[in-house]
Structure formats: C-alpha cells, structure tokens
Design a protein around this motif. Structure first.
Motif, PDB file in Angstrom:
ATOM      1  N   VAL A  11       0.833  -1.200   0.000  1.00  0.00           N
ATOM      2  CA  VAL A  11       0.000   0.000   0.000  1.00  0.00           C
ATOM      3  C   VAL A  11       0.871   1.255   0.000  1.00  0.00           C
ATOM      4  CG1 VAL A  11      -1.692   1.337   1.308  1.00  0.00           C
ATOM      5  CG2 VAL A  11      -1.952  -1.139   1.081  1.00  0.00           C
ATOM      6  N   ARG A  12       1.905   1.267   0.838  1.00  0.00           N
ATOM      7  CA  ARG A  12       2.780   2.441   0.906  1.00  0.00           C
ATOM      8  C   ARG A  12       3.442   2.717  -0.443  1.00  0.00           C
ATOM      9  NH1 ARG A  12       4.547   0.456   6.069  1.00  0.00           N
ATOM     10  NH2 ARG A  12       6.549  -0.193   5.234  1.00  0.00           N
ATOM     11  N   LEU A  13       3.903   1.665  -1.090  1.00  0.00           N
ATOM     12  CA  LEU A  13       4.583   1.858  -2.370  1.00  0.00           C
ATOM     13  C   LEU A  13       3.610   2.331  -3.439  1.00  0.00           C
ATOM     14  CD1 LEU A  13       6.980   1.745  -4.222  1.00  0.00           C
ATOM     15  CD2 LEU A  13       6.679  -0.733  -4.428  1.00  0.00           C
ATOM     16  N   VAL A  14       2.465   1.698  -3.559  1.00  0.00           N
ATOM     17  CA  VAL A  14       1.476   2.097  -4.566  1.00  0.00           C
ATOM     18  C   VAL A  14       1.056   3.547  -4.367  1.00  0.00           C
ATOM     19  CG1 VAL A  14      -0.884   1.726  -5.403  1.00  0.00           C
ATOM     20  CG2 VAL A  14       0.601  -0.229  -4.959  1.00  0.00           C
ATOM     21  N   ASN A  15       0.861   3.947  -3.123  1.00  0.00           N
ATOM     22  CA  ASN A  15       0.371   5.298  -2.842  1.00  0.00           C
ATOM     23  C   ASN A  15       1.454   6.365  -2.859  1.00  0.00           C
ATOM     24  OD1 ASN A  15      -2.140   4.194  -2.633  1.00  0.00           O
ATOM     25  ND2 ASN A  15      -2.222   4.251  -0.398  1.00  0.00           N
ATOM     26  N   SER A  16       2.670   5.981  -3.231  1.00  0.00           N
ATOM     27  CA  SER A  16       3.714   6.997  -3.399  1.00  0.00           C
ATOM     28  C   SER A  16       3.513   7.767  -4.702  1.00  0.00           C
ATOM     29  CB  SER A  16       5.109   6.346  -3.392  1.00  0.00           C
ATOM     30  OG  SER A  16       5.288   5.501  -4.528  1.00  0.00           O
ATOM     31  N   GLU A  17       2.528   7.336  -5.490  1.00  0.00           N
ATOM     32  CA  GLU A  17       2.184   8.042  -6.728  1.00  0.00           C
ATOM     33  C   GLU A  17       0.675   8.255  -6.773  1.00  0.00           C
ATOM     34  OE1 GLU A  17       2.904   7.663 -11.543  1.00  0.00           O
ATOM     35  OE2 GLU A  17       2.535   5.850 -10.374  1.00  0.00           O
ATOM     36  N   GLU A  18       0.271   9.437  -7.246  1.00  0.00           N
ATOM     37  CA  GLU A  18      -1.135   9.735  -7.483  1.00  0.00           C
ATOM     38  C   GLU A  18      -1.271  10.124  -8.950  1.00  0.00           C
ATOM     39  OE1 GLU A  18      -3.266  11.915  -4.248  1.00  0.00           O
ATOM     40  OE2 GLU A  18      -1.221  12.251  -3.528  1.00  0.00           O
ATOM     41  N   ARG A  62       0.173  -1.768  -8.414  1.00  0.00           N
ATOM     42  CA  ARG A  62      -1.067  -1.022  -8.680  1.00  0.00           C
ATOM     43  C   ARG A  62      -1.981  -1.828  -9.592  1.00  0.00           C
ATOM     44  NH1 ARG A  62      -3.828   3.664  -8.508  1.00  0.00           N
ATOM     45  NH2 ARG A  62      -2.335   4.639  -7.102  1.00  0.00           N
ATOM     46  N   SER A  63      -1.391  -2.546 -10.535  1.00  0.00           N
ATOM     47  CA  SER A  63      -2.204  -3.366 -11.438  1.00  0.00           C
ATOM     48  C   SER A  63      -2.970  -4.441 -10.675  1.00  0.00           C
ATOM     49  CB  SER A  63      -1.310  -4.018 -12.500  1.00  0.00           C
ATOM     50  OG  SER A  63      -0.756  -3.046 -13.368  1.00  0.00           O
ATOM     51  N   VAL A  64      -2.351  -4.954  -9.601  1.00  0.00           N
ATOM     52  CA  VAL A  64      -3.037  -5.942  -8.764  1.00  0.00           C
ATOM     53  C   VAL A  64      -4.274  -5.305  -8.135  1.00  0.00           C
ATOM     54  CG1 VAL A  64      -2.876  -7.412  -6.719  1.00  0.00           C
ATOM     55  CG2 VAL A  64      -0.918  -7.223  -8.281  1.00  0.00           C
ATOM     56  N   PHE A  65      -4.109  -4.112  -7.567  1.00  0.00           N
ATOM     57  CA  PHE A  65      -5.236  -3.416  -6.934  1.00  0.00           C
ATOM     58  C   PHE A  65      -6.293  -3.030  -7.967  1.00  0.00           C
ATOM     59  CE2 PHE A  65      -2.254  -2.945  -3.453  1.00  0.00           C
ATOM     60  CZ  PHE A  65      -3.071  -2.972  -2.330  1.00  0.00           C
ATOM     61  N   GLU A  66      -5.875  -2.618  -9.150  1.00  0.00           N
ATOM     62  CA  GLU A  66      -6.825  -2.237 -10.196  1.00  0.00           C
ATOM     63  C   GLU A  66      -7.662  -3.434 -10.629  1.00  0.00           C
ATOM     64  OE1 GLU A  66      -4.379   1.471 -12.280  1.00  0.00           O
ATOM     65  OE2 GLU A  66      -4.202  -0.563 -13.085  1.00  0.00           O
ATOM     66  N   ALA A  67      -7.019  -4.581 -10.796  1.00  0.00           N
ATOM     67  CA  ALA A  67      -7.750  -5.791 -11.181  1.00  0.00           C
ATOM     68  C   ALA A  67      -8.745  -6.187 -10.088  1.00  0.00           C
ATOM     69  CB  ALA A  67      -6.774  -6.926 -11.458  1.00  0.00           C
ATOM     70  N   ALA A  68      -8.302  -6.129  -8.832  1.00  0.00           N
ATOM     71  CA  ALA A  68      -9.180  -6.468  -7.713  1.00  0.00           C
ATOM     72  C   ALA A  68     -10.350  -5.495  -7.639  1.00  0.00           C
ATOM     73  CB  ALA A  68      -8.393  -6.455  -6.404  1.00  0.00           C
ATOM     74  N   ASP A  69     -10.075  -4.218  -7.875  1.00  0.00           N
ATOM     75  CA  ASP A  69     -11.113  -3.196  -7.808  1.00  0.00           C
ATOM     76  C   ASP A  69     -12.164  -3.394  -8.899  1.00  0.00           C
ATOM     77  OD1 ASP A  69     -11.928  -0.624  -6.479  1.00  0.00           O
ATOM     78  OD2 ASP A  69     -11.720   0.135  -8.531  1.00  0.00           O
ATOM     79  N   LEU A  75      -7.206 -12.282 -12.600  1.00  0.00           N
ATOM     80  CA  LEU A  75      -6.098 -11.445 -13.042  1.00  0.00           C
ATOM     81  C   LEU A  75      -5.305 -10.920 -11.853  1.00  0.00           C
ATOM     82  CD1 LEU A  75      -4.494 -10.006 -15.215  1.00  0.00           C
ATOM     83  CD2 LEU A  75      -6.187  -8.144 -15.169  1.00  0.00           C
ATOM     84  N   ALA A  76      -5.989 -10.489 -10.801  1.00  0.00           N
ATOM     85  CA  ALA A  76      -5.307  -9.982  -9.609  1.00  0.00           C
ATOM     86  C   ALA A  76      -4.383 -11.045  -9.031  1.00  0.00           C
ATOM     87  CB  ALA A  76      -6.328  -9.532  -8.565  1.00  0.00           C
ATOM     88  N   VAL A  77      -4.874 -12.272  -8.954  1.00  0.00           N
ATOM     89  CA  VAL A  77      -4.069 -13.370  -8.407  1.00  0.00           C
ATOM     90  C   VAL A  77      -2.903 -13.698  -9.336  1.00  0.00           C
ATOM     91  CG1 VAL A  77      -4.075 -15.837  -7.865  1.00  0.00           C
ATOM     92  CG2 VAL A  77      -5.930 -14.368  -7.047  1.00  0.00           C
ATOM     93  N   ASP A  78      -3.157 -13.724 -10.637  1.00  0.00           N
ATOM     94  CA  ASP A  78      -2.084 -14.019 -11.594  1.00  0.00           C
ATOM     95  C   ASP A  78      -0.969 -12.975 -11.521  1.00  0.00           C
ATOM     96  OD1 ASP A  78      -3.370 -16.266 -12.471  1.00  0.00           O
ATOM     97  OD2 ASP A  78      -4.199 -15.353 -14.290  1.00  0.00           O
ATOM     98  N   CYS A 150      -8.544  10.785  -6.320  1.00  0.00           N
ATOM     99  CA  CYS A 150      -7.546  10.159  -5.455  1.00  0.00           C
ATOM    100  C   CYS A 150      -7.034   8.823  -6.007  1.00  0.00           C
ATOM    101  CB  CYS A 150      -8.131   9.943  -4.058  1.00  0.00           C
ATOM    102  SG  CYS A 150      -6.993   9.127  -2.930  1.00  0.00           S
ATOM    103  N   ARG A 151      -7.866   7.785  -5.939  1.00  0.00           N
ATOM    104  CA  ARG A 151      -7.505   6.442  -6.412  1.00  0.00           C
ATOM    105  C   ARG A 151      -6.314   5.822  -5.675  1.00  0.00           C
ATOM    106  NH1 ARG A 151     -11.418   4.000  -8.166  1.00  0.00           N
ATOM    107  NH2 ARG A 151     -10.342   2.746  -9.744  1.00  0.00           N
ATOM    108  N   ASN A 152      -6.128   6.203  -4.415  1.00  0.00           N
ATOM    109  CA  ASN A 152      -5.111   5.559  -3.594  1.00  0.00           C
ATOM    110  C   ASN A 152      -5.550   4.136  -3.260  1.00  0.00           C
ATOM    111  OD1 ASN A 152      -3.106   7.450  -3.418  1.00  0.00           O
ATOM    112  ND2 ASN A 152      -3.659   8.206  -1.401  1.00  0.00           N
ATOM    113  N   ALA A 153      -4.581   3.254  -3.070  1.00  0.00           N
ATOM    114  CA  ALA A 153      -4.881   1.876  -2.703  1.00  0.00           C
ATOM    115  C   ALA A 153      -5.188   1.795  -1.210  1.00  0.00           C
ATOM    116  CB  ALA A 153      -3.700   0.972  -3.050  1.00  0.00           C
ATOM    117  N   TYR A 154      -6.024   0.824  -0.848  1.00  0.00           N
ATOM    118  CA  TYR A 154      -6.294   0.580   0.567  1.00  0.00           C
ATOM    119  C   TYR A 154      -6.637  -0.885   0.761  1.00  0.00           C
ATOM    120  CZ  TYR A 154     -11.267   0.611  -0.684  1.00  0.00           C
ATOM    121  OH  TYR A 154     -12.482   0.326  -1.255  1.00  0.00           O
ATOM    122  N   LEU A 155      -6.563  -1.350   2.009  1.00  0.00           N
ATOM    123  CA  LEU A 155      -6.939  -2.709   2.383  1.00  0.00           C
ATOM    124  C   LEU A 155      -8.166  -2.610   3.277  1.00  0.00           C
ATOM    125  CD1 LEU A 155      -3.368  -4.024   3.234  1.00  0.00           C
ATOM    126  CD2 LEU A 155      -4.670  -4.487   1.151  1.00  0.00           C
TER     127      LEU A 155
END
Length: 209
Positions: A11-18, A62-69, A75-78, A150-155
C-alpha cells in the motif's frame, strides 16, 4: 507479527504516486528509504538505482489493486503470483526481544529481507504480505479510493466489507461532494417545477380570456 501486516508495504509503495493528480513522491533514494519505515537496516541498502526499480514494481502492484477493484479476481491473483515467483521470500521464526510473562520468547513468523538489493527485499515482503491478506480476507478487500481523483490503494479490514475510501479525509470530501450534488439537483428540480407552474398559470389565464 502476523504476515498480513506486510501488506502495508504494498500500500505504501502504490500510494507513493497519485497518477490522476500528476504527483509522484518516489523521486530520490531518500524517498525509497522512507518506504521501509522502521526497517532501517534494509533501507540502508537502497541506492539511486532502486528509484527506477521501485517505480517498476509500483506499477505492477497497482495493477493488482486495479484488477481487484474491477472484480477481476483471476487477473489480480495471476499478477500477484508473478511477483511472488520473481521475488521469493525467506520465512523465518523470530522472537526478537519480545518475551511473555514467563520470560520465554514470543515466537512468530518473520519475512527475512532478500539480500540482493533493496528493491528485491521490499518487493518480496510486499508481495507476500499482500498474498496473505488476499487469501485471508478475499480479493474484494483490495480496493482503490472512490473519491476522485484520489484512487489511492487501501486494504478493507471493515467487518462488513463496506470500505470505499482510503482515508477519513477522502470519505468526508466525497460525502460533501455528494451532498452538494443532491442540493443542486433539488434546486434544479424546484426551478423546473416553478417554471412549469408559471407556464400552466399563463395558459389557464389565456384560456379564460
């Protein structure tokens, strides 16, 4: 320490970019080291070369979070599995300096840092932590903030799987925006109703004449 804790690394790494705001805080080796938090021994291994490598990993996470979203679980798991294969971890039992009431070590699983470089170590921990979180709570617990732009990642760790925003700040902003939108719609409807009533009255008056 639960292994799912390490998902915060992702999460920290993904959210280092907006991307939507054109903001990117990952521009120096110091920014890379900040991502490690209290793990300063691993942070000290970071070099200027890790800036580019971290950005590459960030895009993949980020692609993992986008697929899950989007609800694309497969795809997220792959995507996550490809990171796990490329950046393996070294699990170890650790007690650190923590002791129970009887003075015995509080043993727990710990993900050891990969020795090759800072990016490999960080990615291995982030990917494994995210994998544990995904398998423990479900793919739908990985989300992207709905408060545009925003589009920040979260758990999502809520009890009813209801989280939609990355922070209270974004939730408040979205609620305020929705409230204002409703008020504008109500005002527009009221104005439209008023114009319709005026038109009807004029038509009735003409008919009476």
């Amino acid at each position: 320490m639960e292994l799912a804790y390490y998902s915060d690394y992702a999460v920290r790494l993904v959210n280092s970019e907006e991307p939507a705001r054109g903001k990117d805080s990952l521009t120096s080796v110091e920014a890379v080291r900040d991502l490690f938090g209290g793990n300063q021994s691993a942070a000290r291994r970071a070099t200027d070369a890790d800036v580019t490598r971290f950005r590459s990993v960030r895009a993949r996470l980020r692609s993992v979070f986008e697929a899950a979203d989007r609800g694309d679980e497969t795809l997220a798991v792959d995507l996550l599995n490809s990171l796990l294969l490329e950046f393996p971890v070294s699990p170890q039992i650790s007690g650190h300096d923590h002791r129970d009431d009887d003075g015995r070590p509080l043993w727990h699983m710990h993900l050891a840092d990969h020795p090759s470089n800072a990016t490999a170590g960080y990615t291995a921990i982030a990917a494994m932590g995210l994998a544990f979180h995904l398998t423990e709570y479900g793919v739908d617990r990985l989300g992207l903030c709905e408060a545009a732009p925003c589009r920040n990642a979260y758990l999502d760790t809520s009890t009813n799987r209801s989280r939609r925003y990355c922070s209270d700040r974004c939730a408040t902003r979205a609620n305020v925006a929705a409230y204002r939108a409703r008020k504008r719609l109500e005002a527009d409807r009221s104005e439209s109703t008023g114009r319709a009533a005026d038109s009807a009255q004029r038509s009735s008056a003409k008919a009476e004449r």
